[in-house]
Every structure is written in C-alpha cells, then in structure tokens.
Design an enzyme around this catalytic site. Structure first.
Site, PDB file in Angstrom:
ATOM      1  N   ASP A  31       0.945  -1.291  -0.105  1.00  0.00           N
ATOM      2  CA  ASP A  31      -0.117   0.080  -0.059  1.00  0.00           C
ATOM      3  C   ASP A  31       0.967   1.201   0.134  1.00  0.00           C
ATOM      4  OD1 ASP A  31      -1.823   2.271   1.009  1.00  0.00           O
ATOM      5  OD2 ASP A  31      -3.305   0.429   1.250  1.00  0.00           O
ATOM      6  N   SER A  34      -1.553   6.622   0.408  1.00  0.00           N
ATOM      7  CA  SER A  34      -2.068   7.754  -0.119  1.00  0.00           C
ATOM      8  C   SER A  34      -3.580   7.908   0.385  1.00  0.00           C
ATOM      9  CB  SER A  34      -2.008   7.853  -1.617  1.00  0.00           C
ATOM     10  OG  SER A  34      -2.742   6.628  -2.193  1.00  0.00           O
ATOM     11  N   GLY A  36      -4.700   4.860   2.227  1.00  0.00           N
ATOM     12  CA  GLY A  36      -4.710   3.829   3.269  1.00  0.00           C
ATOM     13  C   GLY A  36      -3.944   4.345   4.820  1.00  0.00           C
ATOM     14  N   PHE A  71      -6.713  -4.518  -4.433  1.00  0.00           N
ATOM     15  CA  PHE A  71      -7.589  -3.195  -4.042  1.00  0.00           C
ATOM     16  C   PHE A  71      -6.976  -2.175  -4.077  1.00  0.00           C
ATOM     17  CE2 PHE A  71      -8.486  -6.900  -1.054  1.00  0.00           C
ATOM     18  CZ  PHE A  71      -9.861  -6.992  -0.897  1.00  0.00           C
ATOM     19  N   ALA A  73      -6.345   1.018  -5.616  1.00  0.00           N
ATOM     20  CA  ALA A  73      -6.765   2.028  -6.537  1.00  0.00           C
ATOM     21  C   ALA A  73      -7.477   3.069  -6.419  1.00  0.00           C
ATOM     22  CB  ALA A  73      -8.023   1.174  -7.395  1.00  0.00           C
ATOM     23  N   TYR A 141     -13.830   6.710 -13.649  1.00  0.00           N
ATOM     24  CA  TYR A 141     -13.413   5.733 -12.321  1.00  0.00           C
ATOM     25  C   TYR A 141     -14.196   4.442 -13.102  1.00  0.00           C
ATOM     26  CZ  TYR A 141     -14.807   2.859  -8.182  1.00  0.00           C
ATOM     27  OH  TYR A 141     -14.905   2.064  -7.084  1.00  0.00           O
ATOM     28  N   PHE A 169     -21.500  -2.943  -4.888  1.00  0.00           N
ATOM     29  CA  PHE A 169     -22.584  -2.112  -4.925  1.00  0.00           C
ATOM     30  C   PHE A 169     -22.140  -1.120  -3.553  1.00  0.00           C
ATOM     31  CE2 PHE A 169     -24.015  -4.525  -8.284  1.00  0.00           C
ATOM     32  CZ  PHE A 169     -24.923  -3.903  -8.866  1.00  0.00           C
ATOM     33  N   ASN A 170     -22.884  -0.760  -2.691  1.00  0.00           N
ATOM     34  CA  ASN A 170     -22.424   0.380  -1.802  1.00  0.00           C
ATOM     35  C   ASN A 170     -21.972  -0.203  -0.400  1.00  0.00           C
ATOM     36  OD1 ASN A 170     -23.151   3.276  -3.049  1.00  0.00           O
ATOM     37  ND2 ASN A 170     -24.793   1.549  -3.591  1.00  0.00           N
ATOM     38  N   LEU A 196     -22.321   8.317   1.280  1.00  0.00           N
ATOM     39  CA  LEU A 196     -23.557   8.837   1.754  1.00  0.00           C
ATOM     40  C   LEU A 196     -23.758   8.652   3.271  1.00  0.00           C
ATOM     41  CD1 LEU A 196     -26.927   9.368   0.241  1.00  0.00           C
ATOM     42  CD2 LEU A 196     -26.879   8.245   2.361  1.00  0.00           C
TER      43      LEU A 196
END
Length: 332
Positions: A31, A34, A36, A71, A73, A141, A169-170, A196
């Site tokens: 990692d 940036s 994390g 992960f 990204a 993205y 999804f979220n 959100l």
C-alpha cells in the site's frame, strides 16, 4: 496460501486481511498509504509501502505467492471526472504492472476489487442489475475498472491464471470487535469523505453543518435516489469464497449487494434512529450523473460461491458504522 493484498491498509482491504488471517492464510500487504492507514496493518503482517506500479519488487518469481487480492486503486467517481489521468495511471497502468508481475511470478489466483460503477445508470428502472447488464460507465472511475476487468479476461485467456472480479455496490458499515476482544476497530475514514452514510453520520455528530440531499423529485416512491448497501464484513467474506473458487484460465465476475434498495430519505431516517440525532438536512439540486435506482442481483454469487449476506439490515450496517465513527473520533 501465501497471499499479497494490494491496498490492504485501506477500508475494505484491511477487513479482508483480517478475515484471511483468521482463516489461516499467510498475508503480506502492499500500500502506498495515499488513502490507506498504517495502523490498519496488523503488527504480524509484512508491509511494503510501495506504489502499485512497483509491485514487481514484492511479487518476484521466487517469493512463493499463491494469490493476489487487488484493492489498490483510486475510488472517487467525482475526482475521476476532474483528474481522469490519475485514474488511468493508478487503476489501469498500476493494474497492468500487477498483471505483468503475476505472470512473471507464476501466481495462480487473483481476486479483483471491481465496482457497480461499470454499469453506469444500469437499466434505468426497478430491474435488478445482473452480470449480464451491459456495462455503460458514466465516469473515468467506472471506465478504469471496466478496462481492468477486460485486461483480466485477456490475461486468463492467455495463461493458467484463475481470476474473480467482485463488483461491489455500496459498501458500508465497519468491523466492530466483540466485547472483550483485543481486535481493532476497522472502518471507513476517507479524507475527504464522499460516501453517503459516513457523511450523514458526520452531520448527525455535529461535525458537518448539514446533510445535503441532492434532489427529491426523482421517479421513486419518495422522490430520492435508491441504492443497495452491503455490510463490509459480508463483502469481505465473498473475497475468501472467490479466492477458493478461482479456476485456471477462467475469469469469473460476480455482483455483490443485498438486492434491496434504500432511498436517500430512508437512509437519513435510519441514521436518525440509530444515532438519536436530529440530523439537519438541506435540499440541494440534483447532481449531474446520479443514477436513479441502482440495486444488485447477487443471485449468481449466492448460487456459485455459496455466499449470502449475514448483515443485510440497514440499521445494523449503520449501527456498526456509527460505533466506528464514535471510536475513531474519540481517539483523534
């Protein structure tokens, strides 16, 4: 298995790492910090503070890695619109560097953190989004993640790599340790925050002046957009199942969601119930590019991976996120 987790100091990567360790796997983390957090990395896990572009320094032919969970990204859709070159560089070029290192090192398994953003607005109706819904990303993205999915398909077709892409999804909630446990709290702490539920929690805690509700005149029961929320621990569980299911020369793709949609107004009401706060809300104009209804069908993951959400209730998801928010605020 010996596994490399790229982006393992981040929100989802750190929780997946915890589950991998509990399952008896040997894990190392790469990692660049940036986004994390170093304190998300368990003390016993070897840590490489490197850019994803430099992954070949860790994933060497003699290192003995059996698999990679990727992960690492950039994930902010809004930022990708104003800084598309950053997303091409990190998400696409970085993933290409990873695929090259995987091939050189003879790694046999890959689980990729993809996203529902590859579908864009989806069908535009109450129809659930399936893996056969045509991809139509509306921002760099989503486009970058779709490009990586295509790269992985090509890589598996040209080698014996077995890969699985998980289209989230979220993701929401947190990993809250049981009472008396020495395990760490792990949760969402982006800066700036763009999601959100944590934004609503900030407003409920008084750390944000108001919660902006973008549009209340959509063609939905209460006029606000509808989304599918999945507990981050359920998301993490799917990664372990995906790792076990990887088949040589095959690229599988699964949606991960609860299959239930909640409107923005419903989220606000549940945040009020969980926190006991009034949560000030200000109506704002619609935002360009916001899809109306985005809800997943995860039947394929249920059928083929044997996966099912253990915490599908929105109140439980928000309660865990609130517990982490209070914990994190108390230590800052």
């Amino acid at each position: 298995m010996k596994l490399l987790v790229t982006g393992g100091a981040g929100y989802i990567g750190s929780i997946v790492t915890r589950q991998l360790l509990a399952a008896g796997h040997q894990v190392e983390i790469l990692d660049d910090l940036s986004t994390g957090h170093r304190d998300n990395v368990p003390a016993e896990v070897p840590f490489h503070e490197l850019s994803i572009h430099d992954v070949a320094q860790v994933l060497t032919p003699g290192a003995g890695f059996d698999g990679v969970l990727h992960f690492g990204a950039k994930i902010a859709a809004g930022e990708s619109v104003v800084k598309p070159e950053l997303y091409w560089d990190v998400n696409i070029r970085g993933s290409l560097a990873l695929l090259e290192a995987i091939r050189a090192a003879g790694v046999r398994r890959l689980v990729f953190s993809s996203t529902a953003a590859v579908y864009g607005d989806g069908p535009g109706t109450d129809e659930l989004i399936t893996e056969t819904t045509p991809p139509a990303p509306t921002n760099p993205y989503g486009s970058s993640k779709l490009a990586v999915d295509m790269m992985i398909t090509a890589a598996t077709g040209a080698s014996d790599l077995g890969a699985v892409s998980l289209r989230y999804f979220n993701a929401a909630g947190a990993s809250v340790p049981a009472e008396g446990s020495s395990a760490a709290f792990l949760g969402e702490r982006h800066d700036p925050e763009t999601h959100l539920i944590p934004i609503a929690l900030q407003a409920a805690a008084g750390d944000r002046a108001e919660f902006l509700l973008y549009g209340d005149d959509y063609d939905t029961p209460d006029g606000t957009c509808i989304r599918d929320y999945i507990h981050v621990e359920d998301l993490a569980t799917a990664h372990l199942l995906a790792l076990d299911s990887a088949e040589a020369g095959t690229h599988k793709i699964y949606n991960l969601g609860n299959g239930n949609g909640y409107s923005n107004k419903q989220v606000v009401e549940v945040v009020r119930e969980v926190t006991g706060a009034k949560l000030p809300v200000t109506l704002a104009p619609r935002r360009d590019g916001d899809a109306v209804v985005v809800v997943a069908s995860a039947e394929k993951a249920r059928r083929e991976l044997g996966w099912a959400p253990a915490k599908p209730d929105l109140a439980a998801i928000i309660a865990d996120a609130w517990a982490f928010y209070q914990y994190d605020k108390g230590r800052s």
